[in-house]
Motif scaffolding. Structure first.
Motif, mmCIF file in Angstrom:
data_model
loop_
_atom_site.group_PDB
_atom_site.id
_atom_site.type_symbol
_atom_site.label_atom_id
_atom_site.label_comp_id
_atom_site.label_asym_id
_atom_site.label_seq_id
_atom_site.Cartn_x
_atom_site.Cartn_y
_atom_site.Cartn_z
ATOM 1 N N ARG A 149 -2.826 4.848 -16.498
ATOM 2 C CA ARG A 149 -3.570 6.101 -16.362
ATOM 3 C C ARG A 149 -4.983 5.933 -15.797
ATOM 4 N NH1 ARG A 149 -3.817 5.516 -22.158
ATOM 5 N NH2 ARG A 149 -5.971 5.466 -22.936
ATOM 6 N N ILE A 150 -5.618 4.761 -15.995
ATOM 7 C CA ILE A 150 -6.975 4.603 -15.463
ATOM 8 C C ILE A 150 -6.975 4.029 -14.042
ATOM 9 C CG2 ILE A 150 -7.928 4.266 -17.776
ATOM 10 C CD1 ILE A 150 -8.233 1.281 -17.092
ATOM 11 N N ALA A 151 -5.810 3.613 -13.540
ATOM 12 C CA ALA A 151 -5.750 2.936 -12.241
ATOM 13 C C ALA A 151 -6.146 3.824 -11.060
ATOM 14 C CB ALA A 151 -4.357 2.357 -12.027
ATOM 15 N N ILE A 154 -10.321 4.554 -6.621
ATOM 16 C CA ILE A 154 -11.130 5.502 -5.843
ATOM 17 C C ILE A 154 -12.609 5.153 -5.971
ATOM 18 C CG2 ILE A 154 -11.954 7.897 -5.786
ATOM 19 C CD1 ILE A 154 -9.102 8.801 -6.268
ATOM 20 N N VAL A 155 -13.028 4.844 -7.185
ATOM 21 C CA VAL A 155 -14.415 4.402 -7.404
ATOM 22 C C VAL A 155 -14.687 3.127 -6.606
ATOM 23 C CG1 VAL A 155 -16.028 3.507 -9.127
ATOM 24 C CG2 VAL A 155 -14.604 5.492 -9.664
ATOM 25 N N MET A 156 -13.722 2.230 -6.577
ATOM 26 C CA MET A 156 -13.862 1.006 -5.801
ATOM 27 C C MET A 156 -14.090 1.319 -4.319
ATOM 28 S SD MET A 156 -11.096 -2.118 -5.504
ATOM 29 C CE MET A 156 -11.379 -3.529 -4.429
ATOM 30 N N ILE A 216 -15.860 -4.505 -10.525
ATOM 31 C CA ILE A 216 -15.517 -3.982 -11.855
ATOM 32 C C ILE A 216 -14.405 -2.948 -11.751
ATOM 33 C CG2 ILE A 216 -16.362 -2.579 -13.784
ATOM 34 C CD1 ILE A 216 -19.077 -3.947 -13.466
ATOM 35 N N ALA A 217 -14.537 -2.036 -10.798
ATOM 36 C CA ALA A 217 -13.507 -1.015 -10.608
ATOM 37 C C ALA A 217 -12.174 -1.663 -10.237
ATOM 38 C CB ALA A 217 -13.943 -0.037 -9.523
ATOM 39 N N GLY A 218 -12.226 -2.731 -9.415
ATOM 40 C CA GLY A 218 -11.002 -3.434 -9.041
ATOM 41 C C GLY A 218 -10.317 -4.085 -10.228
ATOM 42 N N GLY A 219 -11.105 -4.710 -11.111
ATOM 43 C CA GLY A 219 -10.534 -5.333 -12.303
ATOM 44 C C GLY A 219 -9.893 -4.319 -13.234
ATOM 45 N N VAL A 221 -4.955 4.680 -0.345
ATOM 46 C CA VAL A 221 -3.498 4.500 -0.425
ATOM 47 C C VAL A 221 -3.106 3.890 -1.767
ATOM 48 C CG1 VAL A 221 -1.500 3.373 0.618
ATOM 49 C CG2 VAL A 221 -3.335 4.257 2.066
ATOM 50 N N SER A 222 -3.875 2.896 -2.207
ATOM 51 C CA SER A 222 -3.588 2.241 -3.481
ATOM 52 C C SER A 222 -3.724 3.220 -4.640
ATOM 53 C CB SER A 222 -4.544 1.054 -3.674
ATOM 54 O OG SER A 222 -4.093 0.213 -4.699
ATOM 55 N N SER A 223 -4.709 4.110 -4.574
ATOM 56 C CA SER A 223 -4.894 5.121 -5.623
ATOM 57 C C SER A 223 -3.701 6.071 -5.675
ATOM 58 C CB SER A 223 -6.183 5.899 -5.371
ATOM 59 O OG SER A 223 -6.327 6.935 -6.309
ATOM 60 N N TRP A 224 -3.213 6.446 -4.516
ATOM 61 C CA TRP A 224 -2.064 7.359 -4.453
ATOM 62 C C TRP A 224 -0.833 6.726 -5.100
ATOM 63 C CZ3 TRP A 224 2.268 7.121 -0.792
ATOM 64 C CH2 TRP A 224 3.112 8.234 -0.889
ATOM 65 N N THR A 225 -0.566 5.461 -4.793
ATOM 66 C CA THR A 225 0.595 4.798 -5.397
ATOM 67 C C THR A 225 0.418 4.624 -6.907
ATOM 68 O OG1 THR A 225 -0.336 2.629 -4.850
ATOM 69 C CG2 THR A 225 1.207 3.582 -3.275
ATOM 70 N N ALA A 226 -0.817 4.359 -7.344
ATOM 71 C CA ALA A 226 -1.068 4.230 -8.784
ATOM 72 C C ALA A 226 -0.863 5.559 -9.496
ATOM 73 C CB ALA A 226 -2.486 3.708 -9.016
ATOM 74 N N TRP A 227 -1.229 6.665 -8.847
ATOM 75 C CA TRP A 227 -1.021 7.998 -9.441
ATOM 76 C C TRP A 227 0.473 8.290 -9.566
ATOM 77 C CZ3 TRP A 227 -2.970 11.596 -12.304
ATOM 78 C CH2 TRP A 227 -2.423 12.864 -12.309
ATOM 79 N N LEU A 228 1.240 7.933 -8.540
ATOM 80 C CA LEU A 228 2.693 8.125 -8.610
ATOM 81 C C LEU A 228 3.290 7.307 -9.752
ATOM 82 C CD1 LEU A 228 3.693 8.062 -4.822
ATOM 83 C CD2 LEU A 228 3.486 10.061 -6.320
ATOM 84 N N LEU A 229 2.782 6.088 -9.945
ATOM 85 C CA LEU A 229 3.260 5.246 -11.043
ATOM 86 C C LEU A 229 2.938 5.884 -12.389
ATOM 87 C CD1 LEU A 229 4.360 2.603 -12.259
ATOM 88 C CD2 LEU A 229 2.061 1.636 -11.997
ATOM 89 N N HIS A 230 1.723 6.380 -12.531
ATOM 90 C CA HIS A 230 1.319 7.024 -13.782
ATOM 91 C C HIS A 230 2.224 8.222 -14.092
ATOM 92 C CE1 HIS A 230 -1.014 8.716 -16.989
ATOM 93 N NE2 HIS A 230 -1.486 9.705 -16.262
#
Length: 433
Positions: A291-293, A298-300, A346-349, A413-422
């Motif tokens: 959920r935080i991904a 995006i912050v990154m 930090i955002a990446g971690g 793009v990475s944020s979009w895939t993480a949202w789909l996963l969530h």
């Protein structure tokens, strides 16, 4: 955190933690010593320096793409601790080759050793995550994964700083001595990793690189949640690889600073990833969740854009002069620049650690190594493509700073895939309950 700190006192975790930490330390000690030696002492052309940085990154990553399928099969079919000990023995031989390359300033020898280090890391990679659910309780896996990630990036910090500083201050000979010494210590720590026998009947191993890779990825990626997690992680590591390619030439040619500042850059980045790794466990309170991904990456990306604007407005030195570490720190924009870089990391971690924990807890224990291996195949393929894209853009005249826009776009793009996963995880929870 109590849970994390307690794990560091347990034999079921501590030797593995130390072994992987020393491995990451040595990989980056050698790689950064090599890059600093080549960029600051052998080459003197910004475009060629960036291209060498791209090629060396691609060479280190390529074995993950070629060999991860075999590595995953071996890890699921053999005692993982025995594989660790064998791999760490090979690291000593590789360290001897790399040491000779550094001392002789032989680029072919150094690149050969770098490729070999990537190969031995390929076989260690699936194990360091797959062994965690086997030795840890389910509620400890996120904490253990966070510690492994944090330890990895602390090791990257130490390795990059030491690699740059030793070459700059003492010369390549002492960097070679360090590489060999750390490899030997890593083999000693590997001896104490507890046995981790296979969790299923032994199956025949397919040593055909391409067929086994296809079967591995195809057998994992058809599961939607695993597919989304792997794609999200892959974009993250592509982002990370492109950033790391950019750091040395960016520091030398845009910020006009010496190797110690390049080490500082990678060090701050590593500290940030470590902080983000621990923060993710704090925020999620041990829960394995994506959920935080989406927000994290995006912050990154936002921080990467700020990094671009700072870089293009930077007032560097002229006539080939370089800031030393003190001069850079005293520069009016240095603290803002380092703060933004820390924010990127930090955002990446915070983004990547929960996704790794998700991969190791979603599948059966007998399949964890192969799942991580499938992840490594896709990750490394994307990272090699990212390195080649950076190389190609450089040939077309796109500058190091301009390529930061590529990084920011990949964050979206990475944020979009993480949202789909969530969302996929939320949909499956009622059925699981």
């Amino acid at each position: 955190m109590p849970t994390s700190l307690e794990l560091l006192t347990k034999r079921r975790f501590a030797p593995l933690f130390v072994t992987q930490l020393l491995g990451a330390f040595n990989d980056n000690l050698f790689k950064f010593a090599m890059v600093v030696l080549v960029i600051y002492e052998i080459y003197d052309d910004p475009a060629v320096e960036f291209q060498f940085s791209s090629i060396s990154t691609a060479l280190f990553i390529l074995p993950f793409f070629l060999l991860s399928a075999i590595a995953g099969q071996l890890a699921d079919n053999m005692d993982k601790a025995k594989i660790i000990r064998f791999v760490k023995t090979l690291e000593i031989v590789i360290a001897l080759t790399g040491a000779a390359g550094l001392i002789l300033q032989s680029i072919p020898l150094m690149l050969t050793a770098l490729f070999a280090l990537g190969a031995q890391s390929t076989f260690f990679g699936p194990i360091k995550y797959a062994i965690l659910p086997q030795h840890l309780k389910k509620e400890e896996v996120l904490a253990g994964t966070g510690l492994v990630e944090a330890g990895t990036y602390v090791a990257i910090l130490g390795g990059t700083i030491l690699g740059g500083v030793i070459v700059d201050w003492l010369g390549a000979f002492w960097a070679a001595i360090w590489v060999l010494t750390v490899a030997i210590i890593g083999r000693i720590s590997a001896h104490f990793v507890p046995d981790a026998p296979p969790q299923k009947e032994v199956e025949p191993i397919d040593y055909n690189i391409f067929r086994s890779s296809y079967r591995l990825v195809n057998g994992t990626m058809h599961i939607r949640r695993l597919f989304l997690a792997i794609i999200a992680i892959s974009f993250f590591w592509t982002i990370g690889s492109v950033l790391i390619i950019q750091f040395p030439p960016l520091v030398k040619n845009v910020l006009t600073a010496d190797p110690k500042v390049a080490s500082l850059f990678l060090g701050v980045f590593s500290i940030g990833i470590a902080i983000g790794s621990i923060l993710s466990n704090r925020i999620l309170k041990g829960e394995v969740s994506a959920r935080i991904a989406p927000l994290s990456v995006i912050v990154m990306g936002a921080f990467v854009l700020v990094l671009y604007f700072i870089s293009i407005s930077w007032e560097g030195l002229e006539n080939g002069e370089l800031y030393d570490l003190v001069g850079f720190i005293l520069h009016d924009g240095s603290w803002l620049l380092l703060g933004v870089l820390l924010g990127v990391a930090i955002a990446g971690g915070m983004f990547v650690v929960p996704l790794y924990a998700f991969l190791t807890t979603t599948v059966d224990l007998s399949q964890t190594a192969r799942t991580i291996a499938a992840n490594n195949v896709v990750n490394s393929g994307c990272m090699v493509l990212g390195a080649l894209a950076a190389f190609g853009l450089s040939l077309l005249g796109v500058s190091t700073t301009e390529q930061l826009f590529l990084v920011a776009a990949m964050c979206l793009v990475s944020s979009w895939t993480a949202w789909l996963l969530h969302k996929a995880c939320d949909e499956v929870k009622p059925a699981l309950g």
